[in-house]
Design a protein around this motif. Structure first.
Motif, PDB file in Angstrom:
ATOM      1  N   ALA A 151      17.756  10.341  25.294  1.00 55.81           N
ATOM      2  CA  ALA A 151      18.068  11.017  24.034  1.00 55.81           C
ATOM      3  C   ALA A 151      18.948  10.126  23.181  1.00 55.81           C
ATOM      4  O   ALA A 151      19.902   9.522  23.692  1.00 55.81           O
ATOM      5  CB  ALA A 151      18.791  12.336  24.310  1.00 55.81           C
ATOM      6  N   SER A 152      18.600  10.046  21.923  1.00 59.00           N
ATOM      7  CA  SER A 152      19.317   9.097  21.080  1.00 59.00           C
ATOM      8  C   SER A 152      20.612   9.702  20.531  1.00 59.00           C
ATOM      9  O   SER A 152      21.630   9.030  20.476  1.00 59.00           O
ATOM     10  CB  SER A 152      18.419   8.624  19.939  1.00 59.00           C
ATOM     11  OG  SER A 152      17.881   9.748  19.272  1.00 59.00           O
ATOM     12  N   THR A 153      20.547  10.966  20.140  1.00 60.76           N
ATOM     13  CA  THR A 153      21.762  11.563  19.573  1.00 60.76           C
ATOM     14  C   THR A 153      22.309  12.628  20.508  1.00 60.76           C
ATOM     15  O   THR A 153      21.630  13.087  21.422  1.00 60.76           O
ATOM     16  CB  THR A 153      21.449  12.239  18.221  1.00 60.76           C
ATOM     17  OG1 THR A 153      20.509  13.285  18.477  1.00 60.76           O
ATOM     18  CG2 THR A 153      20.880  11.259  17.223  1.00 60.76           C
ATOM     19  N   LEU A 154      23.511  12.993  20.263  1.00 63.54           N
ATOM     20  CA  LEU A 154      24.155  14.026  21.068  1.00 63.54           C
ATOM     21  C   LEU A 154      23.421  15.364  20.906  1.00 63.54           C
ATOM     22  O   LEU A 154      23.218  16.121  21.846  1.00 63.54           O
ATOM     23  CB  LEU A 154      25.608  14.162  20.593  1.00 63.54           C
ATOM     24  CG  LEU A 154      26.495  15.029  21.483  1.00 63.54           C
ATOM     25  CD1 LEU A 154      26.633  14.384  22.851  1.00 63.54           C
ATOM     26  CD2 LEU A 154      27.857  15.239  20.846  1.00 63.54           C
ATOM     27  N   LYS A 155      22.986  15.609  19.659  1.00 62.34           N
ATOM     28  CA  LYS A 155      22.317  16.852  19.344  1.00 62.34           C
ATOM     29  C   LYS A 155      21.035  16.975  20.158  1.00 62.34           C
ATOM     30  O   LYS A 155      20.730  18.026  20.735  1.00 62.34           O
ATOM     31  CB  LYS A 155      22.010  16.900  17.852  1.00 62.34           C
ATOM     32  CG  LYS A 155      21.807  18.305  17.334  1.00 62.34           C
ATOM     33  CD  LYS A 155      21.639  18.302  15.831  1.00 62.34           C
ATOM     34  CE  LYS A 155      21.267  19.675  15.322  1.00 62.34           C
ATOM     35  NZ  LYS A 155      20.866  19.636  13.922  1.00 62.34           N
ATOM     36  N   GLU A 156      20.314  15.877  20.230  1.00 58.53           N
ATOM     37  CA  GLU A 156      19.060  15.881  20.962  1.00 58.53           C
ATOM     38  C   GLU A 156      19.312  16.161  22.444  1.00 58.53           C
ATOM     39  O   GLU A 156      18.596  16.933  23.092  1.00 58.53           O
ATOM     40  CB  GLU A 156      18.361  14.530  20.786  1.00 58.53           C
ATOM     41  CG  GLU A 156      16.866  14.609  21.026  1.00 58.53           C
ATOM     42  CD  GLU A 156      16.266  13.215  20.989  1.00 58.53           C
ATOM     43  OE1 GLU A 156      16.755  12.361  20.236  1.00 58.53           O
ATOM     44  OE2 GLU A 156      15.301  12.994  21.730  1.00 58.53           O
ATOM     45  N   ALA A 157      20.332  15.489  22.953  1.00 56.23           N
ATOM     46  CA  ALA A 157      20.675  15.689  24.355  1.00 56.23           C
ATOM     47  C   ALA A 157      20.998  17.146  24.636  1.00 56.23           C
ATOM     48  O   ALA A 157      20.592  17.720  25.650  1.00 56.23           O
ATOM     49  CB  ALA A 157      21.863  14.806  24.717  1.00 56.23           C
ATOM     50  N   LEU A 158      21.687  17.739  23.711  1.00 56.72           N
ATOM     51  CA  LEU A 158      22.088  19.143  23.872  1.00 56.72           C
ATOM     52  C   LEU A 158      20.868  20.048  23.897  1.00 56.72           C
ATOM     53  O   LEU A 158      20.770  20.982  24.711  1.00 56.72           O
ATOM     54  CB  LEU A 158      23.014  19.521  22.711  1.00 56.72           C
ATOM     55  CG  LEU A 158      24.089  20.549  23.054  1.00 56.72           C
ATOM     56  CD1 LEU A 158      25.015  19.981  24.116  1.00 56.72           C
ATOM     57  CD2 LEU A 158      24.867  20.934  21.808  1.00 56.72           C
ATOM     58  N   THR A 159      19.917  19.751  22.987  1.00 54.97           N
ATOM     59  CA  THR A 159      18.700  20.554  22.946  1.00 54.97           C
ATOM     60  C   THR A 159      17.954  20.463  24.268  1.00 54.97           C
ATOM     61  O   THR A 159      17.452  21.460  24.798  1.00 54.97           O
ATOM     62  CB  THR A 159      17.759  20.058  21.821  1.00 54.97           C
ATOM     63  OG1 THR A 159      18.538  19.529  20.771  1.00 54.97           O
ATOM     64  CG2 THR A 159      16.876  21.171  21.319  1.00 54.97           C
ATOM     65  N   ARG A 160      17.892  19.272  24.784  1.00 56.13           N
ATOM     66  CA  ARG A 160      17.209  19.089  26.075  1.00 56.13           C
ATOM     67  C   ARG A 160      17.915  19.856  27.185  1.00 56.13           C
ATOM     68  O   ARG A 160      17.286  20.479  28.019  1.00 56.13           O
ATOM     69  CB  ARG A 160      17.163  17.607  26.431  1.00 56.13           C
ATOM     70  CG  ARG A 160      16.141  16.892  25.607  1.00 56.13           C
ATOM     71  CD  ARG A 160      15.798  15.571  26.220  1.00 56.13           C
ATOM     72  NE  ARG A 160      14.948  14.854  25.296  1.00 56.13           N
ATOM     73  CZ  ARG A 160      14.780  13.552  25.291  1.00 56.13           C
ATOM     74  NH1 ARG A 160      15.426  12.820  26.176  1.00 56.13           N
ATOM     75  NH2 ARG A 160      13.984  12.975  24.427  1.00 56.13           N
ATOM     76  N   LEU A 161      19.230  19.749  27.142  1.00 56.07           N
ATOM     77  CA  LEU A 161      20.015  20.442  28.162  1.00 56.07           C
ATOM     78  C   LEU A 161      19.752  21.949  28.102  1.00 56.07           C
ATOM     79  O   LEU A 161      19.639  22.623  29.123  1.00 56.07           O
ATOM     80  CB  LEU A 161      21.492  20.158  27.943  1.00 56.07           C
ATOM     81  CG  LEU A 161      22.393  20.306  29.173  1.00 56.07           C
ATOM     82  CD1 LEU A 161      21.949  19.339  30.259  1.00 56.07           C
ATOM     83  CD2 LEU A 161      23.842  20.067  28.810  1.00 56.07           C
TER      84      LEU A 161
END
Lengths: 318, 450
Positions: free
Chosen positions: A110-120
């Protein structure tokens, strides 16, 4: 309810016959209750003294209808976690441990923190899904694909809060699980609640149920029950022992003998190869029938009179 | 449609006989009736019984009501069809009114039917009070055209032919009989429709009434009220007790319960607070002077034992005995009777009774014990033994005195109340059920915080 079951419960008489075929002789009222419970999809609240066949009834219904019997024993302190559902914490933990690397990989890409959060977020849902849901009796009964017989045993022993919690299930056959939403019954289960009247049930719960009171059976019914349950007993002995037990029930003692005690006694007498009641044999086996020392003493003094009457009654019937 | 109305009437009857039926249950009953039909009477009886009568007592009432009601219905139907059959053939017998004709013919079945019809028209099911019986009877008679027949009698007399006046006499006698029949009918309907109603009104009175002045015939009712109160207190009390039991976090148990989770702390566990079992010693005066209220105090004691475990009970008049066992073993009614017979109605002797208590049981009173004394403190001028009360007061957590007399008369005559009072933590008047409830509620509250 599938068709086979429908047919099995088509009239009160067919219910009575069906229950008899699996070894439970119901009174007319009991058969009517089972019939109506299915017709109106309503739970039955069964009350009555211990040992008259409250629990046995639901077992008989389950085996007659060929449905699984799901039993929930109530006790003080019973809560949702034990009655309805629980998450499999251990499994959840184990899986997160095993999948740690996989998770890390996902996150790294995941490139951004936001993306990582969505995945989580999406992963989180995985861990709170059906896979990790531990079904407890109530949920199991609701989700059983072919329907089930649900026995909530001794509901009077549970706390009042739990009684309130049961209301949603009993009236709508559905429960709400915060993480999953509302679960409705696939096929409404046939529900029996039993109570020994250690405390009065709330009005709300009574209103939602058919109320069946099973008392001690009359002599005729009791003879039939003994006949089915203990087939080896001769007719003379059967008449005599039922008459004897019925006489004891007229006495003022601590614990009156129930049907279950009558059956036990009949078995004992059968083992002793009795053909009719003998004074000494009755005295020696009273402890099967009575559960308190004082009761045994009280009845002991009456044995002669009772046996005599039982004999003459039996002769009259034969 | 007819069957439906019948059912509604039946349910009204049941409600009136004291069975509580909610609207939801009424709907259920209709559904049930539809499913099982009206043909098979015994099936209908069982099926409706399962739906509307929800306790053993209610089932008993229900069965009586069912038989009563449907037997009457059957009779009514039979009468109606009979009337249909020979309705038009009635020949003229001198009276111009229908009622008059029926009276002269002695057509009893016709009259009964007419009474039923008229009763429905005047709304007999609204009857609520015993005093309304005559009123309703009069209305029914008027509805049945009593006026017409009376006018006819008048006319017959005026024209005075011997045959006519003879007929007038006949009519008058028949009317009198009819009046009796109607009153009897209304009385029965009153039984059916209003059985529950006066109870409700009476309950309100009894709740407030002085225990001593309650009539014997109301006693049974009062027992029911007390039972209800006891149950109410028990539920309220039990709930709070449970809530209060949750204590501090139990670290050791938290770790233990979470071992399956690989030691990661998912679930918490709390220590349970030790509940202080309230220890209560109740000492109840059952002597002649308080006999009327003593019975109820004992009865209440019995119920108290159901709420709180560990109540030891004593009764005294001239001497004192422990009654815990009696209350344990027997029904409240029998227990009360037995206690009253073995020690009740005697001449009061507080001193003697207290010293017996001191000799045999003083050791059970400790810092956790609440002592309740129920009595009027009238010792017939015997030695009051204030010292023992003082000792009790010092040993016990609390000493409560419930006196059935009004506060103003404490200390008058042979009452030693004021001499005891300095050593009593809480002295209260307790002379009605309402009073009793507040006192016990306070008591429970105090036990919890204690």
């Amino acid at each position: 309810m599938n068709e086979g079951i429908d047919r099995k419960l088509i009239t009160v008489d067919s219910v009575a016959e069906g229950l008899a075929s699996v070894g439970y002789i119901p009174s007319r009222q009991i058969a009517t209750a089972v019939y109506l419970a299915e017709r109106l999809t309503k739970p039955i609240l069964v009350e009555g003294p211990a040992g008259v066949g409250k629990t046995e009834l639901s077992k008989a219904v389950a085996s007659y209808l060929n449905l699984p019997l799901i039993r929930m024993q109530c006790y003080e302190g019973l809560d949702e976690g034990k009655a309805l559902y629980e998450w499999k914490y251990g499994k959840q933990l184990l899986y997160t441990q095993i999948l740690k690397d996989k998770l890390g990989e996902e996150m790294r890409s995941a490139s951004t923190l936001k993306e990582a959060l969505t995945r989580l977020d999406s992963i989180d849902d995985i861990f709170f899904s059906e896979r990790f849901l531990e079904e407890r009796p109530l949920l199991k009964a609701l989700r059983h694909p072919s329907g089930a017989v649900l026995l909530i045993d001794e509901v009077d022993k549970a706390d009042q809060e739990f009684e309130a919690f049961l209301l949603e299930i009993l009236s709508d056959f559905q429960v709400t699980i915060p993480e999953l939403g509302t679960v409705s019954a696939v096929v409404p289960p046939i529900v029996f609640l039993t109570s020994n009247s250690t405390r009065d049930m709330g009005d709300a719960i009574k209103r939602r149920c058919l109320h069946l009171h099973i008392g001690f059976p009359d002599p005729h019914l009791e003879r039939q029950i003994v006949e089915v349950r203990v087939p080896g007993v001769s007719e003379r002995l059967r008449l005599q022992l039922v008459s004897f037990v019925q006489q004891i029930r007229g006495m003022d003692i601590k614990k009156l003998p129930s049907v279950s005690e009558t059956i036990d006694w009949a078995r004992v007498l059968l083992l002793l190869h009795a053909d009719c009641l003998e004074y000494d044999m009755v005295r020696d086996t009273l402890n099967v029938l009575l559960k308190f020392e004082e009761d045994v003493d009280a009845v002991g003094s009456q044995v002669t009179a009772f046996v005599h009457k039982a004999r003459s009654e039996a002769e009259g019937c034969l | 449609m007819f069957a439906h109305e019948l059912l509604v009437r039946f349910l009204t009857t049941l409600r009136a006989s004291g069975i509580r039926i909610s609207v939801a249950e009424e709907l259920d009953a209709m559904l049930v009736a539809e499913v099982v039909g009206y043909k098979d009477r015994s099936l209908l009886r069982d099926a409706l019984g399962l739906t509307v009568a929800k306790s053993l007592e209610e089932k008993k009432i229900y069965e009586i009501c069912f038989d009563d009601f449907f037997n009457r219905e059957e009779l009514r139907e039979k009468l109606a069809s009979e009337k249909e059959a020979n309705g038009k053939s009635g020949d003229d017998n001198g009276s111009s009114t229908t009622l008059g004709q029926m009276l002269l013919d002695g057509d009893r079945s016709g009259l009964l039917l007419a009474i039923e019809l008229a009763a429905n028209q005047v709304g007999i099911s609204q009857i609520r009070l015993f005093t309304q019986i005559n009123l309703y009877a009069q209305r029914i008679l008027e509805q049945m055209d009593l006026g017409g027949v009376q006018a006819e009698i008048g006319t017959m007399r005026r024209f005075g032919s011997p045959q006519m006046s003879q007929q007038a006499d006949q009519l008058e006698i028949a009317l009198e009989n009819l009046g009796e029949d109607v009153r009897e009918y209304v009385r029965r309907q009153f039984e059916v429709f209003a059985r529950g109603e006066p109870d409700r009104i009476r309950d309100g009175f009894l709740y407030q009434m002085r225990l001593g002045s309650i009539k014997p015939r109301d006693k049974a009712r009062l027992r029911i009220i007390i039972r209800q109160i006891a149950r109410r207190l028990a539920t309220r009390h039990a709930r709070v007790l449970r809530k209060k039991r949750k204590g501090k976090l139990d670290v050791r148990r938290v770790i233990r319960t979470n071992i399956p989770n690989d030691g990661v702390l998912f679930r918490t566990a709390f220590r349970l607070k030790k509940i202080q079992r309230p220890k209560i010693v109740a000492i109840c005066d059952v002597s002649g002077s308080v006999a009327s209220s003593a019975e109820f105090l004992l009865f209440f004691l019995w119920n108290l034992r159901e709420i709180l475990s560990g109540v030891r009970a004593f009764a005294f008049s001239s001497d004192l005995i422990e009654v815990t066992d009696i209350l344990d073993k027997l029904d409240p009614e029998e227990a009360t009777k037995k206690i009253m017979n073995s020690i009740g109605f005697g001449a009061t002797n507080y001193g003697n009774s207290l010293s017996t208590f001191r000799k045999n049981w003083m050791t059970i009173v400790d810092r956790k014990t609440t002592v309740i004394i129920l009595g009027d403190a009238r010792g017939k001028r015997t030695e009051p033994r204030i010292d023992i009360v003082r000792e009790l007061s010092e040993r016990a957590k609390r000493l409560i005195w419930l006196n059935p007399e009004q506060r103003q008369v404490w200390g008058t005559g042979d009452s030693d109340m004021l001499r005891y009072k300095p050593f009593i933590h809480l002295a209260k008047v307790c002379n009605s059920v309402a009073n009793l409830e507040t006192v016990v509620s306070d008591l429970l509250e105090a036990e919890r915080h204690g």
